[in-house]
Design a protein around this motif. Structure first.
Motif, PDB file in Angstrom:
ATOM      1  N   SER A 131       0.778  -1.150   0.135  1.00  0.00           N
ATOM      2  CA  SER A 131      -0.092  -0.226   0.005  1.00  0.00           C
ATOM      3  C   SER A 131       0.888   1.053   0.072  1.00  0.00           C
ATOM      4  N   LEU A 132       0.603   2.397  -0.932  1.00  0.00           N
ATOM      5  CA  LEU A 132       1.124   3.253  -1.069  1.00  0.00           C
ATOM      6  C   LEU A 132       0.957   4.283   0.040  1.00  0.00           C
ATOM      7  N   ARG A 186     -12.090   8.778 -10.179  1.00  0.00           N
ATOM      8  CA  ARG A 186     -11.543   9.690  -8.810  1.00  0.00           C
ATOM      9  C   ARG A 186     -10.237   9.902  -8.907  1.00  0.00           C
ATOM     10  N   ALA A 198      -3.331  10.968  -7.802  1.00  0.00           N
ATOM     11  CA  ALA A 198      -3.688   9.717  -8.442  1.00  0.00           C
ATOM     12  C   ALA A 198      -5.224   9.976  -8.967  1.00  0.00           C
ATOM     13  N   ARG A 223     -11.331   8.860   2.605  1.00  0.00           N
ATOM     14  CA  ARG A 223     -10.653   7.611   3.114  1.00  0.00           C
ATOM     15  C   ARG A 223      -9.697   7.145   1.740  1.00  0.00           C
TER      16      ARG A 223
HETATM   17  C1  LIG Z   1      -4.102   1.696  -3.793  1.00  0.00           C
HETATM   18  C2  LIG Z   1      -3.742   2.699  -3.086  1.00  0.00           C
HETATM   19  O1  LIG Z   1      -4.394   3.504  -2.662  1.00  0.00           O
HETATM   20  C3  LIG Z   1      -4.016   5.056  -2.699  1.00  0.00           C
HETATM   21  C4  LIG Z   1      -5.318   5.820  -2.433  1.00  0.00           C
HETATM   22  C5  LIG Z   1      -5.787   6.455  -3.513  1.00  0.00           C
HETATM   23  C6  LIG Z   1      -7.173   7.025  -3.289  1.00  0.00           C
HETATM   24  O2  LIG Z   1      -7.488   7.067  -2.114  1.00  0.00           O
HETATM   25  O3  LIG Z   1      -8.099   7.517  -4.357  1.00  0.00           O
HETATM   26  C7  LIG Z   1      -5.570   6.350  -4.964  1.00  0.00           C
HETATM   27  C8  LIG Z   1      -4.397   5.654  -5.044  1.00  0.00           C
HETATM   28  C9  LIG Z   1      -3.493   5.118  -4.347  1.00  0.00           C
HETATM   29  O4  LIG Z   1      -2.355   5.699  -4.132  1.00  0.00           O
HETATM   30  C10 LIG Z   1      -2.724   2.494  -2.169  1.00  0.00           C
HETATM   31  O5  LIG Z   1      -2.781   3.061  -0.853  1.00  0.00           O
HETATM   32  O6  LIG Z   1      -1.755   1.812  -2.537  1.00  0.00           O
END
Ligand SMILES: C=C(O[C@@H]1C=C(C(=O)O)C=C[C@H]1O)C(=O)O
Length: 168
Positions: free
Chosen positions: A14-15, A59, A73, A93
């Motif tokens: 998870s980023l 989104r 993103a 969230r």
């Molecule tokens: C996929 C993930 O979710 C993150 C959160 C996002 C959002 O809230 O729209 C979009 C991209 C991601 O960097 C992550 O945390 O790896």
């Protein structure tokens, strides 16, 4: 690509979690820029394996530490594959907080781009707080049951600055 950037761009966990840790005392925040039903761009439809013109949930967010966006993103999911996940209710969230809870989650291969500025500006709302400029962008398709979700992330120059990462 430098080793320091590879640790970020090639990571498959998870980023959100990584950014939260890297931000240390700065609070992690998802700033919702746009969430709507629309048509994916051609290359997004292709990445999702759906015909052009199909409607999708779109989104766009800025992932911030304190007031500073580190990552922009844009995520795309075909409307026809959304059944009850209620992703539109995510609000600020992190999408990752839901995604990485799915036991059957499979992440497809990562695509990386080193021309994210052009790539990002064509997609992301020109948020008044930041022009999406940065050294790297990546995207991958997550699969959960019958749902395919394209997640595209643009690492911003501000992140490189705060973490003293190399320019590339
Ligand atoms: C996929 C993930 O979710 C993150 C959160 C996002 C959002 O809230 O729209 C979009 C991209 C991601 O960097 C992550 O945390 O790896």
């Amino acid at each position: 690509m430098s080793h320091a950037w590879w640790q970020w761009v090639a990571s498959t966990d998870s980023l959100t979690t990584r950014l939260t840790r890297a931000g240390k005392e700065q609070p992690f925040r998802v700033k919702l820029l746009r969430q709507e039903v629309g048509r994916p761009l051609p290359d997004e439809a292709q990445a999702l394996g759906i015909p052009l013109g199909r409607h999708a949930w779109l989104r766009e967010v800025a992932l911030c530490l304190g007031e500073t966006p580190w990552v922009m993103a844009r995520s795309v999911a075909p409307l026809s594959q959304l059944h009850g996940q209620r992703l539109e209710r995510l609000g600020e969230r992190s999408l990752g907080s839901w995604l990485f809870q799915q036991p059957d989650l499979v992440r497809g291969p990562l695509e990386v781009s080193n021309h994210p500025a052009r790539f990002a500006q064509a997609r992301l709302v020109q948020a008044e707080l930041v022009q999406a400029k940065g050294p790297w962008a990546r995207r991958s398709v997550f699969r959960h049951g019958a749902l395919s979700l394209l997640v595209q992330e643009y690492f911003l120059a501000e992140m490189a600055e705060e973490l003293a990462l190399p320019s590339r």
